[in-house]
Write an enzyme that holds these catalytic residues in place. Structure first.
Site: not given
Length: 347
Positions: A163, A190, A218, A243, A267
């Site tokens: 992250k 991400d 991402e 995303d 997701k």
């Protein structure tokens, strides 16, 4: 007389604490509040699903989900789970509650699978028998991120999700240090919408110059900024994924049309099963690559994505690790996990 009609629907609030606070761009979570959905058939069979609502991504609140229990019950009671396409069509109207849509739709498939004495992944095609998940390094001090990455690597995970997005300079440094202690790993990076398009490009250029490879980059920029995503994609040496920008099948159609991304992160909590299936088809037709991710699901909710991934076989990368970060009294997934490997439990 069919015994596969729905006779009852029940919601239960479940709270799970994170082993340690989970920090991503713009959000720190100490617990996950999920809604367990139980569907009962006339035969007595019970199907289970789990909604892990996200205010940050979907604008959902757990209180709002719990409040529509009777509405959902009225919507689907009396329907036969063998005709699940009809139930999907009705539950598609729950667009303000995507995670709930996912839970209800999965619970229907779970009940049907039990009725037919198969697993949900078989209903969805049974394309794979095993998948491999990554594990995530949250935002922290550089030392702590490196330590966490090392630990994940030592646990046997070969895909590490990192992250970034709150501090460009620290993110670059952390990435360089992590690469030193996890040689041979693949990285999904991400930013959770944290960078401007220019910062996003600066990040990947520095990483590329250092000779580090990123498998998927991402959501580097804000969800609405499709031009920004496209800018990053065309200036990045690494594949770019959407995303937060890709919630529905309509979002994904637009991203394909605009040539904005290389990957989409499906997701179930954003799309439900129905839109996720449609996105798989769009990807097949357009050459888009897919990864599958999660929100704050427990093993019960991760089970949904494991079966979806095994059934469709559609994903290059699997980011299904939220249950590994939560304290759970009991593992409730109908799958076996050994390190990064997830596979079907052969009954």
């Amino acid at each position: 007389m069919s015994m596969s009609k729905i006779v009852d629907v029940k919601f239960t609030l479940r709270r799970h604490e994170y082993e340690k606070p989970f920090h991503i761009t713009g959000s720190i979570s100490s617990e996950s509040r999920n809604v367990e959905v139980e569907i009962t058939l006339e035969s007595g069979i019970r199907g289970y699903g789990e909604a892990s609502p996200s205010f940050r991504v979907n604008g959902e609140r757990v209180e709002a989900l719990l409040a529509v229990e009777n509405v959902v019950k009225d919507m689907i009671t009396g329907f036969d789970v063998r005709n699940y396409a009809k139930i999907f069509e009705i539950t598609d109207k729950l667009f303000a509650f995507p995670s709930l849509k996912a839970a209800v739709q999965f619970a229907v498939l779970d009940a049907l699978a039990q009725e037919l004495d198969v697993q949900v992944c078989h209903l969805l095609g049974g394309a794979k028998s095993r998948i491999e998940t990554d594990k995530t390094v949250g935002i922290d001090s550089i030392e702590k991120r490196v330590e966490e990455a090392r630990k994940i690597f030592e646990e046997g995970f070969r895909v590490i999700k990192i992250k970034v997005g709150e501090n460009l300079k620290e993110d670059i440094e952390a990435m360089m240090e992590i690469a030193k202690v996890t040689k041979g790993a693949k990285y999904i990076v991400d930013a959770n919408m944290g960078y401007s398009p220019k910062e996003a490009v600066e990040f990947v250029k520095k990483i590329y110059q250092a000779g580090i490879d990123i498998s998927v980059y991402e959501q580097p920029v804000r969800r609405e900024d499709i031009d920004g995503l496209k800018f990053v994609r065309f200036h990045s040496p690494f594949p770019v994924a959407a995303d937060e920008s890709a919630r529905t099948k309509f979002d994904v159609m637009r991203l394909v049309k605009e040539e904005a991304v290389d990957y989409v992160n499906i997701k179930l909590m954003k799309s439900g099963i129905s839109d996720a299936l449609a996105i798989v088809k769009i990807a097949e037709a357009s050459g888009l690559k897919l990864m599958i991710g999660c929100m704050g699901e427990s093993s019960l909710g991760i089970n949904q994505s494991v079966h979806f991934a095994l059934g469709t076989g559609a994903f290059e990368y699997h980011d299904l690790d939220s249950h590994l970060m939560l304290k759970e009294e009991k593992f409730r997934g109908k799958f076996i996990q050994e390190g990064p490997e997830m596979r079907v439990r052969e009954e």
